[in-house]
Design a protein around this motif. Sequence first.
Motif, PDB file in Angstrom:
ATOM      1  N   TYR A 248       0.807  -1.218   0.000  1.00 60.60           N
ATOM      2  CA  TYR A 248       0.000   0.000   0.000  1.00 60.60           C
ATOM      3  C   TYR A 248       0.843   1.271   0.000  1.00 60.60           C
TER       4      TYR A 248
ATOM      5  N   LYS B 296       0.466   3.990  -2.873  1.00 57.94           N
ATOM      6  CA  LYS B 296       0.050   5.349  -2.499  1.00 57.94           C
ATOM      7  C   LYS B 296       0.917   6.391  -3.203  1.00 57.94           C
TER       8      LYS B 296
ATOM      9  N   ALA C 259      -0.708   8.990  -5.713  1.00 61.26           N
ATOM     10  CA  ALA C 259      -0.605  10.416  -5.377  1.00 61.26           C
ATOM     11  C   ALA C 259      -0.003  11.198  -6.545  1.00 61.26           C
TER      12      ALA C 259
ATOM     13  N   LEU D 248      -6.505   5.329  -4.474  1.00 60.91           N
ATOM     14  CA  LEU D 248      -5.725   5.988  -3.423  1.00 60.91           C
ATOM     15  C   LEU D 248      -6.388   5.761  -2.059  1.00 60.91           C
TER      16      LEU D 248
ATOM     17  N   ALA E  95      -5.416   2.420  -0.847  1.00 58.81           N
ATOM     18  CA  ALA E  95      -4.051   2.448  -0.301  1.00 58.81           C
ATOM     19  C   ALA E  95      -4.055   3.039   1.107  1.00 58.81           C
ATOM     20  N   HIS E  96      -4.784   4.136   1.297  1.00 57.21           N
ATOM     21  CA  HIS E  96      -4.882   4.732   2.637  1.00 57.21           C
ATOM     22  C   HIS E  96      -5.461   3.719   3.631  1.00 57.21           C
TER      23      HIS E  96
ATOM     24  N   GLU F  61      -8.137   9.479   6.086  1.00 60.07           N
ATOM     25  CA  GLU F  61      -7.753   9.940   4.755  1.00 60.07           C
ATOM     26  C   GLU F  61      -8.535   9.193   3.679  1.00 60.07           C
TER      27      GLU F  61
END
Length: 139
Positions: free
Chosen positions: A29, A33, A37, A53, A56-57, A65
């Motif tokens: 992750y 990320k 990003a 994303l 991933a958070h 997030e």
Amino acid sequence: LFDQAVALDATYIDARFNKASVLLDAGDYARAKVELAAIVERRPDDYEALVALGVAHRGLKENAEAKKVWTRVVKEAPKHSTVRADAMWNLAELGLDYSDDAAAQAQGKADLERYLQEAPSAQAKRQDADNKCKEVKCR
């Protein structure tokens, strides 16, 4: 090979997204990320990258997030789009499966009900949502 494609042209978004997808599937992750990003920085309205994303958070236990990103997608993406439905599903799943907080669980249930009301009937997670709704006794 994805690294090589990205190195050839840093603006090559497809290579970054493909690399991030592989990294997410592998559970990496943090690296996913970074790639996502970079995509969102160049294309802030890339809702597919934003949903990823958020994943991933969530994988990094950055749930606030993740929620922020998915809420943004739900607000901004076209009403009946697949990507908006994906964001709604992820919000529901975040509250129901990734939180022990009663308020977050209640919000997850509300998000699930919203998903079932608004997501297109052919949405990939529709059957999972129906099953989850039976499990948590929504509707």
